[in-house]
Design an enzyme around this catalytic site. Structure first.
Site, PDB file in Angstrom:
ATOM      1  N   GLU A  76     -15.172  49.297  32.805  1.00 41.95           N
ATOM      2  CA  GLU A  76     -14.683  49.591  34.148  1.00 41.95           C
ATOM      3  C   GLU A  76     -13.179  49.335  34.279  1.00 41.95           C
ATOM      4  O   GLU A  76     -12.466  50.094  34.937  1.00 41.95           O
ATOM      5  CB  GLU A  76     -15.448  48.780  35.195  1.00 41.95           C
ATOM      6  CG  GLU A  76     -16.889  49.223  35.397  1.00 41.95           C
ATOM      7  CD  GLU A  76     -17.001  50.657  35.902  1.00 41.95           C
ATOM      8  OE1 GLU A  76     -16.052  51.157  36.549  1.00 41.95           O
ATOM      9  OE2 GLU A  76     -18.041  51.294  35.644  1.00 41.95           O
ATOM     10  N   ASP A  85     -14.884  54.046  44.361  1.00 44.43           N
ATOM     11  CA  ASP A  85     -13.597  54.428  43.798  1.00 44.43           C
ATOM     12  C   ASP A  85     -13.226  55.818  44.304  1.00 44.43           C
ATOM     13  O   ASP A  85     -13.873  56.362  45.216  1.00 44.43           O
ATOM     14  CB  ASP A  85     -13.639  54.376  42.265  1.00 44.43           C
ATOM     15  CG  ASP A  85     -14.589  55.408  41.661  1.00 44.43           C
ATOM     16  OD1 ASP A  85     -15.293  56.117  42.425  1.00 44.43           O
ATOM     17  OD2 ASP A  85     -14.616  55.521  40.424  1.00 44.43           O
ATOM     18  N   TYR A 104     -13.998  47.065  43.901  1.00 43.39           N
ATOM     19  CA  TYR A 104     -14.670  48.100  43.112  1.00 43.39           C
ATOM     20  C   TYR A 104     -15.257  47.519  41.822  1.00 43.39           C
ATOM     21  O   TYR A 104     -16.428  47.749  41.504  1.00 43.39           O
ATOM     22  CB  TYR A 104     -13.725  49.247  42.760  1.00 43.39           C
ATOM     23  CG  TYR A 104     -14.346  50.152  41.721  1.00 43.39           C
ATOM     24  CD1 TYR A 104     -15.341  51.055  42.075  1.00 43.39           C
ATOM     25  CD2 TYR A 104     -14.021  50.024  40.365  1.00 43.39           C
ATOM     26  CE1 TYR A 104     -15.969  51.839  41.118  1.00 43.39           C
ATOM     27  CE2 TYR A 104     -14.644  50.812  39.405  1.00 43.39           C
ATOM     28  CZ  TYR A 104     -15.620  51.708  39.787  1.00 43.39           C
ATOM     29  OH  TYR A 104     -16.266  52.459  38.839  1.00 43.39           O
TER      30      TYR A 104
END
Length: 373
Positions: free
Chosen positions: A41, A142, A124
């Site tokens: 991520e 996002d 996020y």
């Protein structure tokens, strides 16, 4: 704005069915290891999936555990990150890994409060790790997700506003089917990446097309509403490729950046900020070359610019570097020690030192020319 219960249920049901059939086989999807998912991520922020995959494999091979990353020299971490850009992400990731090792016994926290307290972990990333790795019903909103939601639910508020993001985070929580947080959040991301793209969305292949309010209103390409970011300010820089002589023939001088600030502790070719009017002058402008010579002299490196080599540029989020590169002759005696933070390198040394992309390009081009001649 559409938000009927029927539209929500349809969206969640059809999106999950589509994802289970068509999801990509990505390396971080082959397990629920929270460390791997966390690394992926962070890498995927502002970087395409196809670019990330080989970096992910190399990074995990080099740092297979939280402890391995926490204990590694920062130089090794930056070198493994070289080419991905946004190097503060790598530094923050390692700092957070050290926190996890020291405070949580090497286990990525499974609560929102704890994981959000780690360096570099925003809403996020926290939501992505908690939902994907731990299957907790947390939103991971996002740009891809905001685009999908804006179009499907006809949300015309500016997605750059915190209030719009907060609304969408609440909406995602409502949409997550019980026990399906991991797959649902990944499905949302997947739809935005592959189908509901920024330009020319593939509406005819979209699994939720029938109830997409943005498409029905003919607004699929005008959504989401997004305030344009301020363009990066231009900077004009003169760069020196200082060629060694005698025992240092075939080598060039590089320097390490300061420990704090932009591109901290990375290596680069020496360069200086030139006046903006330099953009109007030719590459062989003697004023630019003399400024470069004088600046290097003040750093303790005697050299003379010989000729212009190439132009290059590099765009940061807030700065756009316009670089003019000059081949320079060293006037240092062979036995002269370089100032602190400077050193000679040859091409093979680039395998060990971490350079920003723009200097990798310049140095590779330079060494290639040297080897050919």
């Amino acid at each position: 704005m559409q938000s009927s219960i029927e539209a929500k249920h349809y969206f969640s049901r059809e999106l999950l069915a589509w994802y289970n059939l068509y999801k990509r086989d990505l390396p971080w999807r082959r397990h629920r290891n929270p460390y791997y998912i966390w690394v992926s991520e962070i890498m995927l922020q502002q970087t395409r999936v196809d670019t990330v995959i080989p970096y992910f494999h190399r990074f995990i091979d080099r740092f297979p555990t939280i402890e391995a990353l926490a204990d590694a020299p920062e130089e090794d971490v930056l070198k493994s990150w070289e080419g991905l850009g946004y190097y503060s992400r790598a530094r923050n990731l390692q700092s957070a890994a050290r926190e996890v090792k020291e405070q949580y016994g090497g286990e990525v926290p499974a609560t929102k409060k704890e994981i959000s307290g780690l360096k570099g972990v925003g809403p996020y990333t926290a939501g992505a790790v908690l939902s994907i790795a731990y299957n907790q019903p947390e939103p991971a909103v996002d740009g891809n997700v905001m685009r999908v939601l804006s179009r499907y639910f006809l949300i015309e508020e500016d997605i750059m506003k915190g209030s719009t993001r907060a609304f969408m985070e609440g909406l995602v929580v409502e949409l997550i089917p019980e026990g399906e947080a991991s797959n649902f959040n990944q499905a949302l991301m997947e739809l935005g990446a592959l189908v509901c793209t920024p330009k020319s969305p593939q509406c005819l292949t979209c699994p939720v097309m029938a109830h997409c309010a943005g498409r029905i209103a003919g607004m699929e390409e005008s959504l989401p509403v997004k305030t344009k970011a301020k363009p990066p300010r231009p900077e004009y820089r003169s760069v020196a490729i200082i060629e060694g002589t005698g025992a240092n023939a075939g080598k060039v001088i590089v320097r390490q950046r300061p420990a704090e600030g932009l591109l901290a502790r990375m290596w680069e070719l020496p360069h200086i900020l030139a006046p903006q009017q330099a953009a109007l002058a030719g590459a062989d402008d003697p004023v630019q070359m003399d400024m470069l010579r004088g600046a290097m002299h003040e750093e303790g490196i005697a050299m003379v610019p010989d000729d212009f080599v190439m132009e290059a540029d590099h765009i940061f989020s807030h700065i756009h570097w316009h670089l003019r590169v000059y081949r320079c002759a060293s006037k240092l005696p062979d036995n002269t020690s370089l100032p602190e933070s400077y050193r000679y390198i040859e091409e093979k040394d680039m395998d060990e030192l971490a350079f920003p992309n723009v200097f990798i390009r310049i140095l590779r081009a330079y060494f290639k020319e040297i080897l050919i001649t």
